[in-house]
Design a protein around this motif. Sequence first.
Motif, PDB file in Angstrom:
ATOM      1  N   ARG A 154       0.884  -1.270  -0.318  1.00 39.70           N
ATOM      2  CA  ARG A 154       0.050  -0.098  -0.017  1.00 39.70           C
ATOM      3  C   ARG A 154       1.008   1.202  -0.074  1.00 39.70           C
ATOM      4  O   ARG A 154       1.805   1.199   0.513  1.00 39.70           O
TER       5      ARG A 154
ATOM      6  N   GLN B 246      -9.541   6.754   5.741  1.00 36.99           N
ATOM      7  CA  GLN B 246      -8.303   6.038   5.670  1.00 36.99           C
ATOM      8  C   GLN B 246      -8.364   4.628   5.319  1.00 36.99           C
ATOM      9  O   GLN B 246      -7.412   4.008   4.997  1.00 36.99           O
TER      10      GLN B 246
ATOM     11  N   ASN C 106      -8.989   0.526   5.457  1.00 38.93           N
ATOM     12  CA  ASN C 106      -8.308  -0.568   6.494  1.00 38.93           C
ATOM     13  C   ASN C 106      -7.151  -0.760   6.175  1.00 38.93           C
ATOM     14  O   ASN C 106      -6.697  -1.058   4.929  1.00 38.93           O
ATOM     15  N   CYS C 107      -6.380  -0.945   7.032  1.00 42.26           N
ATOM     16  CA  CYS C 107      -4.908  -1.142   6.582  1.00 42.26           C
ATOM     17  C   CYS C 107      -4.283  -1.512   7.994  1.00 42.26           C
ATOM     18  O   CYS C 107      -4.698  -1.463   9.322  1.00 42.26           O
TER      19      CYS C 107
ATOM     20  N   TYR D 103      -0.376  -1.917  10.411  1.00 46.99           N
ATOM     21  CA  TYR D 103       1.054  -1.317  10.340  1.00 46.99           C
ATOM     22  C   TYR D 103       1.746  -2.113  11.431  1.00 46.99           C
ATOM     23  O   TYR D 103       1.455  -2.381  12.519  1.00 46.99           O
TER      24      TYR D 103
ATOM     25  N   CYS E 253      -3.711   5.236   7.952  1.00 50.54           N
ATOM     26  CA  CYS E 253      -3.142   4.453   6.828  1.00 50.54           C
ATOM     27  C   CYS E 253      -2.290   5.549   5.675  1.00 50.54           C
ATOM     28  O   CYS E 253      -1.253   5.296   5.259  1.00 50.54           O
TER      29      CYS E 253
END
Length: 407
Positions: free
Chosen positions: A330, A368, A370-371, A373, A381
């Motif tokens: 991403r 933002q 969904n992501c 980290y 994100c």
Amino acid sequence: MLIGMPQGAAATAVDGTGKDGGGGGGTNPSTARPAAALPLKLLRPLLLVAVLGTGFLAVLVLFLGGPAYSPMLPRLPAAADALPASAGKAPLERWVRAPASAWHNMTDEELLWAAAWRPSVRRYPYRRTPKVAFMFLTRGPLPLAPLWDRFFAGAGDAGLFSVYVHATPGYRPDFPPASAFYRRLVPSQVAAWGQVSMLDAERRLLANALLDPANERFVLLSESCVPLYGFPAVYSYLTRSRASFVGAFDDPSPHGRGRYRGGLAPEVRREQFRKGAQWFELDRALAVDVVADDRYYPKFREHCHAPCYVDEHYLPTALSIEAPARIANRSVTWVDWSRGGAHPATFGEKDVDEEFLKRLTAAPGKRQGNCTYNGQPAEVCFLFARKFAPSTLRPLLRLAPKLLGYG
């Protein structure tokens, strides 16, 4: 015949047996005696005294170092004397010091070669503070530079970041000395959208940023990008990440795998072909791999032409093959594709208000998505957003202190 000797002399130097020194008319050495020769018993004590005297004098000079004799002896340099004058008191300074200016006279070939150097020893022998390199790929002026200067002012320490600008040749920036963009223009060439020259510009930016050994993270930006959070938050997010932020996904449509070119084989097979956003972020190790790449880059340079676009396919494909576990799949730069077309939406002055910026940065309801980290679900994100027109500078400067955390 011996060179430089008369022919007659050469003949008398060798006797009839062919051995040197025979001479037919010389005196017999067994019967000859020098007229002034000293008796052997007297000569030996004199030689012994001479040897002992010379040795004593040498020891005296070494230990006492009298001014009359010191010029005769080789001087061993002290540790500081052995270093270049530029190193000063820090022996490693010439290795760790960043160039004072981003400008230089190297060719691209020389630049990429110099940037590809990396130490074999991973542990640094000095206290190293990692920096984030902000690399701006622009056609010319940076109309949002005043906003970015306020963002960089929030760092509190200029040693935490560096700035590089790649612009169309002929552009002459006039930033004041107090600006983070002052003297940060790198030697540039024309970069056309969709052409391999765009990828060349990206690699050129990476290579210039790699010349600073303190740069650890490298983020590609444009003149239409804005930071969505204050510098401390952005710096922490990037330097603590275990992955680089490169978008890479398999698109089976004509706009994905349909752009694959057979000439990319055997290095890249059709099922390995990936697509992603141009705006990447890399750690230092991957950045060096990109500028040193002589496996995938030549293939894409020769075979990836419209409708195959190198800026959308080269990095996602190469890193998906070589380092899939080291990229987050991403980008950290948000864009709006909801309006359709070949390019994302551009925002003007009337688009930028409190509600718009809250949708980008504040929960609930922020854009933002969904992501993850570092393997955990993340609320943040995106760190940057584009495309913002020059007219948005005024509202951004007004709203940034309240909604973006800087200014």
